[in-house]
Write a protein that holds these residues in place. Structure first.
Motif, PDB file in Angstrom:
ATOM      1  N   CYS A 232       0.827  -1.203   0.000  1.00  0.00           N
ATOM      2  CA  CYS A 232       0.000   0.000   0.000  1.00  0.00           C
ATOM      3  C   CYS A 232       0.873   1.269   0.000  1.00  0.00           C
ATOM      4  O   CYS A 232       1.711   1.455   0.891  1.00  0.00           O
ATOM      5  CB  CYS A 232      -0.921  -0.024   1.216  1.00  0.00           C
ATOM      6  SG  CYS A 232      -1.807   1.510   1.491  1.00  0.00           S
TER       7      CYS A 232
ATOM      8  N   THR B 186      -0.001   4.328   0.604  1.00  0.00           N
ATOM      9  CA  THR B 186      -0.307   5.196   1.747  1.00  0.00           C
ATOM     10  C   THR B 186       0.434   4.722   2.994  1.00  0.00           C
ATOM     11  O   THR B 186       1.009   5.529   3.727  1.00  0.00           O
ATOM     12  CB  THR B 186      -1.832   5.228   1.984  1.00  0.00           C
ATOM     13  OG1 THR B 186      -2.473   5.659   0.772  1.00  0.00           O
ATOM     14  CG2 THR B 186      -2.211   6.173   3.102  1.00  0.00           C
ATOM     15  N   CYS B 187       0.443   3.406   3.226  1.00  0.00           N
ATOM     16  CA  CYS B 187       1.201   2.856   4.362  1.00  0.00           C
ATOM     17  C   CYS B 187       2.689   3.191   4.221  1.00  0.00           C
ATOM     18  O   CYS B 187       3.346   3.564   5.198  1.00  0.00           O
ATOM     19  CB  CYS B 187       1.024   1.342   4.447  1.00  0.00           C
ATOM     20  SG  CYS B 187      -0.550   0.829   5.165  1.00  0.00           S
TER      21      CYS B 187
ATOM     22  N   HIS C 205      -3.972   0.662   8.165  1.00  0.00           N
ATOM     23  CA  HIS C 205      -4.483   0.270   6.849  1.00  0.00           C
ATOM     24  C   HIS C 205      -5.968  -0.093   6.976  1.00  0.00           C
ATOM     25  O   HIS C 205      -6.331  -1.252   7.205  1.00  0.00           O
ATOM     26  CB  HIS C 205      -3.656  -0.924   6.342  1.00  0.00           C
ATOM     27  CG  HIS C 205      -3.973  -1.306   4.932  1.00  0.00           C
ATOM     28  ND1 HIS C 205      -3.536  -0.597   3.841  1.00  0.00           N
ATOM     29  CD2 HIS C 205      -4.709  -2.327   4.427  1.00  0.00           C
ATOM     30  CE1 HIS C 205      -3.969  -1.171   2.737  1.00  0.00           C
ATOM     31  NE2 HIS C 205      -4.679  -2.222   3.072  1.00  0.00           N
TER      32      HIS C 205
ATOM     33  N   HIS D 188      -7.269   1.711   1.973  1.00  0.00           N
ATOM     34  CA  HIS D 188      -6.707   2.669   2.935  1.00  0.00           C
ATOM     35  C   HIS D 188      -7.382   4.031   2.736  1.00  0.00           C
ATOM     36  O   HIS D 188      -7.255   4.630   1.666  1.00  0.00           O
ATOM     37  CB  HIS D 188      -5.188   2.780   2.742  1.00  0.00           C
ATOM     38  CG  HIS D 188      -4.480   3.332   3.935  1.00  0.00           C
ATOM     39  ND1 HIS D 188      -3.308   2.804   4.426  1.00  0.00           N
ATOM     40  CD2 HIS D 188      -4.799   4.368   4.756  1.00  0.00           C
ATOM     41  CE1 HIS D 188      -2.929   3.496   5.488  1.00  0.00           C
ATOM     42  NE2 HIS D 188      -3.821   4.462   5.706  1.00  0.00           N
TER      43      HIS D 188
HETATM   44 ZN   LIG Z   1      -2.332   1.191   3.701  1.00  0.00          ZN
END
Ligand SMILES: [Zn+2]
Length: 198
Positions: free
Chosen positions: A66, A68-69, A106, A151
């Motif tokens: 991910c 964003t993570c 997440h 997410h």
């Molecule tokens: Zn994420």
């Protein structure tokens, strides 16, 4: 009368079919006539609408795949850390500034509780004001498209002042076509946004 037991999405799809051509394409809508529409209407061809796909294929990514993570783990991209949510920025942007109000874990918007909902509202408004206060910003747009990846991310986009073609909901389409701003300029604005959110 519509059968109340019918699947509303199937009813919707059946109704739309009468407005498609033999290849399944709709006609261009009134948006193509908008002053701020990014493309010339002449020569523009809508894509055909296919059959419904139910259940929908999952687009969810695991936390280790991910973006964003990954951004949350990079200090230079984190602008604010709250209790359940955080504010981050992408690694680059073509606009004056872009920030994302995201879940720290997440998870999607569906997973938030009332306290997190309140934090979301507060952080989106504060991030909006922080970007609105940057020099050279004509307006700030807010959108939430994401959930497919798994997410939560609310996008907050700052439009350059006086560039009228970029007004409105097509701002992300313009952003995709324009070159990134210099990194040092972007980093400097990130400091101002970080200070405003602290
Ligand atoms: Zn994420």
């Amino acid at each position: 009368m519509t059968d109340p037991a019918a699947d509303p999405a199937e009813v919707w799809r059946g109704r739309v079919q009468d407005h498609l051509d033999a290849a399944g394409r709709p006609r261009l809508g009134s948006m193509a006539e908008w002053e701020v529409f990014p493309f010339e209407a002449r020569g523009l061809t809508p894509k055909p609408l296919g059959e419904r796909v139910v259940p929908e294929p999952s687009r969810a990514r695991t936390a280790d795949a991910c973006g964003t993570c990954r951004a949350l783990a990079r200090d230079e991209l984190v602008l604010h850390t709250g209790s359940r949510l955080a504010v981050i920025r992408p690694g680059g942007t073509s606009l004056v500034f872009v920030a994302n109000v995201v879940a720290r874990e997440h998870e999607t918007l569906d997973g938030l509780d009332e306290a997190a909902d309140e934090e979301l509202g507060r952080l989106v408004a504060r991030t909006y004001r922080a970007l609105r206060a940057l020099p050279g910003v004509g307006n700030v747009q807010i959108s939430k498209w994401e959930n497919g990846g798994g997410h939560l991310s609310v996008n907050v986009l700052a439009r350059p002042l006086g560039v009228l073609e970029l007004r409105g909901s097509n701002l992300p389409v313009w952003a995709d076509m324009l070159p990134d701003i210099p990194q040092d300029e972007y980093d400097e604005r990130a400091e101002a946004v970080r200070a405003a959110l602290s």
